[in-house]
Design an enzyme around this catalytic site. Structure first.
Site, PDB file in Angstrom:
ATOM      1  N   ASP A  97       0.809  -1.215   0.000  1.00  0.00           N
ATOM      2  CA  ASP A  97       0.000   0.000   0.000  1.00  0.00           C
ATOM      3  C   ASP A  97       0.850   1.276   0.000  1.00  0.00           C
ATOM      4  OD1 ASP A  97      -2.128  -1.710   0.192  1.00  0.00           O
ATOM      5  OD2 ASP A  97      -3.036  -0.734   1.932  1.00  0.00           O
ATOM      6  N   HIS A 248       3.574  -2.392   3.109  1.00  0.00           N
ATOM      7  CA  HIS A 248       3.611  -1.026   2.562  1.00  0.00           C
ATOM      8  C   HIS A 248       4.919  -0.756   1.815  1.00  0.00           C
ATOM      9  CE1 HIS A 248       0.553  -0.821   5.721  1.00  0.00           C
ATOM     10  NE2 HIS A 248       0.056   0.229   5.077  1.00  0.00           N
TER      11      HIS A 248
END
Length: 280
Positions: A97, A248
């Site tokens: 992400d 992430h």
């Protein structure tokens, strides 16, 4: 005949003759005493208090009832209700992400390619502006794209319709253009905050809601070993079948995530997992 000029006194009835001396005496006394008395002031006169009639105030009329229209909040879609499935229980889906990031995304991409693994990159479209070459590089390496909104607004379900449309549909258009027309197959709500409107809007534009069931909270930067341990524990204890791992590649320093990934990919392979994508 001669007229009688004698002064005649009025005839007083016998019963009053005896009262005249007393009356004369009273008049004489008052005439002597009255000049000695102080003049009467109006305030010395006896007064009878005047009481105004008491008027009870009328009770105010009750205001009309306020018509309140209750608007139910948009129902929140439980994350468990939109958990995605994988092709089989021996497949793991890695997702990243908050990118693309010019420093961390290429390093993560290199690790994936070196180990023959694939992943889904959930990009914030404002980060993709100016990084179009990097977005194309991700797609060319066999990875797939997910729309993670335009600005990563975690209160997205509370925004008005135009804002939601821009964050979901506008971001998808930006990402697809940056990728040279490649499809954006999923939408992941920032913070996992879903509503029926957000989920339906993304589906109307060809994007399936994408969630996760493994979250080592690498964004807190607890250390590479802690990230690895959290993924291992959650997969073994909570989601051994079809894990979707949330990691992430943007939003801050991802050095720990890069280091953890070097250990996680070999371990997942040892557990018999293949690397794939959630079913769109």
């Amino acid at each position: 005949m001669l007229q009688d000029t004698r002064i005649r006194r009025p005839r007083i009835p016998p019963f009053r003759r005896r009262e005249l001396p007393g009356i004369y005496l009273a008049v004489l006394v008052f005439g002597l005493v009255a000049p000695l008395l102080p003049p009467l002031d109006a305030g010395d006169l006896p007064r009878t208090p005047i009481t105004a009639p008491v008027v009870e105030p009328e009770a105010p009329a009750a205001p009309p009832p306020v018509q309140v229209q209750l608007v139910a909040p948009a129902p929140v879609v439980a994350r468990a209700a939109i958990l995605n499935k994988l092709t089989d229980s021996h497949t793991v889906a890695l997702t990243f992400d908050d990118g693309p990031d010019p420093r961390w995304t290429p390093r993560i991409l290199e690790i994936l390619q070196r180990h023959g693994a694939v992943a889904t990159f959930c990009m914030v479209s404002s980060n993709a502006v100016g990084q179009e070459a990097l977005v194309k590089q991700v797609v060319a390496a066999g990875m797939r794209l997910c729309d993670h909104s335009r600005t990563h607004d975690e209160q997205l379900p509370d925004r008005d319709k135009d804002r939601i449309d821009d964050e979901v549909v506008g971001a998808e258009a930006t990402l697809s253009t940056a990728a040279g027309g490649a499809p954006v197959e999923w939408f992941r709500a920032p913070g996992g905050n879903w509503s029926t409107e957000v989920a339906e809007l993304s589906a109307e534009h060809g994007m399936q809601p994408l969630s996760w069931n493994i979250d080592p909270r690498d964004w807190e930067r607890p250390g590479a070993d802690a990230i690895v341990a959290a993924v291992q524990q959650q997969i073994l204890q909570q989601a051994p079948d079809g894990p979707i791992v949330l990691l992430h590649d943007g939003g801050g320093s991802r050095e720990e995530t890069v280091e953890a990934l070097e250990k996680l990919i070999p371990w997942l392979a040892e557990q018999g997992y293949r690397f794939g994508f959630p079913v769109p």
